[in-house]
Design an enzyme around this catalytic site. Structure first.
Site, PDB file in Angstrom:
ATOM      1  N   ASN A   1       7.569  -3.514  -4.622  1.00  0.00           N
ATOM      2  CA  ASN A   1       6.498  -4.374  -4.132  1.00  0.00           C
ATOM      3  C   ASN A   1       7.037  -5.664  -3.518  1.00  0.00           C
ATOM      4  O   ASN A   1       6.570  -6.116  -2.476  1.00  0.00           O
ATOM      5  CB  ASN A   1       5.534  -4.732  -5.272  1.00  0.00           C
ATOM      6  CG  ASN A   1       4.407  -3.722  -5.366  1.00  0.00           C
ATOM      7  OD1 ASN A   1       4.378  -2.754  -4.631  1.00  0.00           O
ATOM      8  ND2 ASN A   1       3.478  -3.952  -6.273  1.00  0.00           N
TER       9      ASN A   1
ATOM     10  N   CYS B   1      -1.626  -6.909  -5.757  1.00  0.00           N
ATOM     11  CA  CYS B   1      -0.244  -6.623  -6.176  1.00  0.00           C
ATOM     12  C   CYS B   1       0.814  -7.576  -5.625  1.00  0.00           C
ATOM     13  O   CYS B   1       1.497  -8.243  -6.391  1.00  0.00           O
ATOM     14  CB  CYS B   1       0.117  -5.196  -5.795  1.00  0.00           C
ATOM     15  SG  CYS B   1      -0.804  -3.989  -6.756  1.00  0.00           S
TER      16      CYS B   1
ATOM     17  N   ARG C   1      -9.260 -10.147  -3.630  1.00  0.00           N
ATOM     18  CA  ARG C   1      -8.217 -10.874  -4.338  1.00  0.00           C
ATOM     19  C   ARG C   1      -7.127 -11.366  -3.385  1.00  0.00           C
ATOM     20  O   ARG C   1      -6.577 -10.597  -2.613  1.00  0.00           O
ATOM     21  CB  ARG C   1      -7.615 -10.002  -5.450  1.00  0.00           C
ATOM     22  CG  ARG C   1      -8.517  -9.979  -6.669  1.00  0.00           C
ATOM     23  CD  ARG C   1      -8.007  -9.057  -7.720  1.00  0.00           C
ATOM     24  NE  ARG C   1      -8.225  -7.668  -7.361  1.00  0.00           N
ATOM     25  CZ  ARG C   1      -7.873  -6.639  -8.139  1.00  0.00           C
ATOM     26  NH1 ARG C   1      -7.280  -6.857  -9.279  1.00  0.00           N
ATOM     27  NH2 ARG C   1      -8.132  -5.407  -7.755  1.00  0.00           N
TER      28      ARG C   1
HETATM   29  C1  UDX Z   1       0.360  -2.602  -2.261  1.00  0.00           C
HETATM   30  C2  UDX Z   1       1.460  -1.555  -2.107  1.00  0.00           C
HETATM   31  O1  UDX Z   1       1.403  -0.988  -0.789  1.00  0.00           O
HETATM   32  C3  UDX Z   1       1.334  -0.476  -3.168  1.00  0.00           C
HETATM   33  O2  UDX Z   1       2.422   0.433  -3.074  1.00  0.00           O
HETATM   34  C4  UDX Z   1       1.324  -1.121  -4.542  1.00  0.00           C
HETATM   35  O3  UDX Z   1       1.179  -0.144  -5.566  1.00  0.00           O
HETATM   36  C5  UDX Z   1       0.212  -2.165  -4.634  1.00  0.00           C
HETATM   37  O4  UDX Z   1       0.378  -3.123  -3.573  1.00  0.00           O
HETATM   38  P1  UDX Z   1      -2.196  -2.835  -1.495  1.00  0.00           P
HETATM   39  O5  UDX Z   1      -2.138  -4.227  -2.026  1.00  0.00           O
HETATM   40  O6  UDX Z   1      -3.360  -2.000  -1.862  1.00  0.00           O
HETATM   41  O7  UDX Z   1      -0.894  -2.000  -1.969  1.00  0.00           O
HETATM   42  O8  UDX Z   1      -2.176  -2.886   0.095  1.00  0.00           O
HETATM   43  P2  UDX Z   1      -1.155  -2.783   1.314  1.00  0.00           P
HETATM   44  O9  UDX Z   1      -1.712  -1.833   2.278  1.00  0.00           O
HETATM   45  O10 UDX Z   1       0.213  -2.570   0.874  1.00  0.00           O
HETATM   46  O11 UDX Z   1      -1.312  -4.238   1.964  1.00  0.00           O
HETATM   47  C6  UDX Z   1      -1.058  -5.432   1.240  1.00  0.00           C
HETATM   48  C7  UDX Z   1      -1.217  -6.633   2.129  1.00  0.00           C
HETATM   49  O12 UDX Z   1      -0.170  -6.715   3.077  1.00  0.00           O
HETATM   50  C8  UDX Z   1      -2.532  -6.657   2.946  1.00  0.00           C
HETATM   51  O13 UDX Z   1      -3.067  -7.953   2.913  1.00  0.00           O
HETATM   52  C9  UDX Z   1      -2.089  -6.292   4.342  1.00  0.00           C
HETATM   53  O14 UDX Z   1      -2.915  -6.840   5.332  1.00  0.00           O
HETATM   54  C10 UDX Z   1      -0.695  -6.893   4.388  1.00  0.00           C
HETATM   55  N1  UDX Z   1       0.207  -6.232   5.340  1.00  0.00           N
HETATM   56  C11 UDX Z   1       0.621  -4.946   5.141  1.00  0.00           C
HETATM   57  C12 UDX Z   1       0.661  -6.941   6.445  1.00  0.00           C
HETATM   58  O15 UDX Z   1       0.303  -8.112   6.639  1.00  0.00           O
HETATM   59  N2  UDX Z   1       1.521  -6.323   7.304  1.00  0.00           N
HETATM   60  C13 UDX Z   1       1.966  -5.055   7.130  1.00  0.00           C
HETATM   61  O16 UDX Z   1       2.751  -4.585   7.950  1.00  0.00           O
HETATM   62  C14 UDX Z   1       1.493  -4.344   6.013  1.00  0.00           C
END
Ligand code: UDX
Length: 433
Positions: free
Chosen positions: A207, A259, A326
């Site tokens: 993460n 997360c 969140r």
């Molecule tokens: C994340 C992890 O992907 C997952 O493996 C873990 O178990 C929990 O945390 P999640 O928080 O549901 O999952 O969403 P994710 O799609 O990973 O995006 C997290 C954040 O990063 C979002 O705010 C998203 O907008 C941002 N993000 C993601 C970016 O700004 N750029 C990217 O290239 C990818």
């Protein structure tokens, strides 16, 4: 197998439903009677694609209860999937994990493996095992195993059923065999067996690495703006290198969710506690805090103050496909706009109600992005929902009073805005007029 799951948040509920899907008998336990009633009626308390459908398909072997003791008593495996929220100092609050462990210890009457799926600091599984063994009421064999979850919100079911990997952190062959049996139905998913501490670390390290990748690309995007480069082309060029890969390189206004913000702070806290400074993770946290404010900074260049202005805010959730708020950038942006006297026109297809509970004053909620744009002096895009991506420069031009669009998620092709009379600014790219 007979499986009990403590906690029906994202991790607990999705894991429970997916384990029922591969044929296990699963009882999900939650302390909230209203939530249990809801799930018994076939409804999911979280917004997650295909979850309700799987709940319906597996209703013969999927049970919901507030009675933990009953569920844990004769389980082969008890999964702990309760929350580990952030404490004020950034460390993880393990109170719910230990509470669940104690209840499990008091209830189990047959040999079982207790699986910690919640994200917990390295060394926690050892403590959970010691606590359970000290509190046991019946002379049974019990071992704790770490089995972190890597699901992302919005794709949680798919991420679980078709996981990249299953990590089993165990201290004995016997525990390994029990968990291998539990996961037998997950065909073609590689299984990695490690000791418990390595498994706990794999979760945090994964993460935090992804969070770091996002903060890195956001900084490069900020620099692109200063030197006249285009972040979309830059990431495209970087992504061809297989060592870098083309995923998680989307520049924007920072990561949110349940997360990354919590897990970066928890690992940083843990390393400090051990007298080691995790400099890269610290930088990722600092960059992200700043990045969330980036659109406000851009907006102040157009309007020194927001008093009396109408600002359309499109998207409130921390990412599309979820109603979760969140650590969403909207939680910083909207209150600041309201405090500075703006009238906020907000739109989000699913997170609106939740947001309204937090911020009602100064915000009017609309049922479509176009409605929210009407009469606006400024538009800020905080979440890349498909409905937002579908908007055209003409939509902004026609409906806004002054067509200034600040896009925090790089939703559109720059060329679209050329010569349209819409001022369009995004992240890490040239400004278009
Ligand atoms: C994340 C992890 O992907 C997952 O493996 C873990 O178990 C929990 O945390 P999640 O928080 O549901 O999952 O969403 P994710 O799609 O990973 O995006 C997290 C954040 O990063 C979002 O705010 C998203 O907008 C941002 N993000 C993601 C970016 O700004 N750029 C990217 O290239 C990818």
């Amino acid at each position: 197998m007979n499986i009990a799951v403590a906690g029906t948040g994202y991790v607990g509920l999705v894991s429970g439903v997916c384990l029922a899907q591969i044929g296990h008998r699963v009882t999900c336990v939650d302390i909230d009677p209203a939530k249990v009633e809801l799930m018994r009626s076939g409804k999911s308390p979280i917004f997650e694609e295909s979850l309700e459908q799987l709940m319906a398909e597996n209703k013969e072997r999927l049970f919901f209860t507030t009675d933990g003791a009953q569920a844990y008593r004769d389980a082969d495996v008890v999964i702990i999937g309760v929350g580990t929220p952030e404490k004020k100092d950034g460390s993880a609050n393990l109170a719910y994990v230990f509470q669940a462990a104690k209840e499990i210890a008091h209830a189990i009457e047959r040999d079982c493996v207790v699986v910690v799926k919640s994200t917990v600091p390295i060394g926690t599984n050892d403590k959970v095992e010691a606590l359970i063994r000290a509190e046991l009421k019946h002379p049974v064999w019990v071992e704790v195993a770490s089995n972190p979850e890597f699901l992302a919100q919005g794709t949680a079911v798919r991420d679980t059923l078709h996981a990249n990997r299953i990590v089993l952190g165990v201290e004995s062959e016997r525990a390994e065999q029990v968990l291998r049996r539990m996961y037998q139905g997950f065909e073609d998913v590689p299984v990695l067996v490690t000791n418990r501490r390595s498994a706990e670390m794999i979760k945090y390290a994964s993460n935090d690495f992804l969070a770091l990748k996002i903060s890195y690309i956001n900084e490069i995007a900020n620099l692109c703006e200063l030197v006249g480069a285009d972040i979309m082309d830059v990431t495209l060029g970087m992504g061809y290198d297989e060592r870098i890969g083309n995923k998680f390189l989307r520049a924007g206004i920072g990561y949110g969710g349940s997360c990354f913000p919590k897990d970066t702070k928890a690992l940083h806290w843990l390393s400090n506690y051990l007298d080691y400074e995790l400099k890269t993770v610290k930088a990722a946290i600092e960059v992200n805090d700043q990045q969330k404010l980036k659109l406000l900074k851009k907006a102040r260049k157009h309007y020194p103050g927001f008093e009396g202005l109408t600002v359309a805010v499109l998207g409130l959730a921390f990412k599309p496909g979820t109603d979760d708020l969140r650590e969403a950038p909207s939680l910083h942006v909207v209150p600041t706009l309201v405090e500075d006297g703006a009238n906020v026109h907000a739109w989000d297809p699913v997170a609106q109600e939740r947001f309204q509970d937090i911020q009602d004053d100064g915000v009017t909620y609309f049922s479509s992005p176009i409605e929210a744009l009407k009469g606006a002096d400024l538009c800020m895009i905080l979440t890349e929902w498909p409905e937002v991506i579908a908007l055209t420069p003409e939509d902004f031009k026609t409906h806004m009073k002054t067509a200034i669009v600040l896009d925090g998620r790089n939703c559109y092709d720059l060329k679209q805005f050329m010569g349209t009379g819409v001022t369009y600014e995004s992240i890490g790219r040239a400004r278009m007029e």
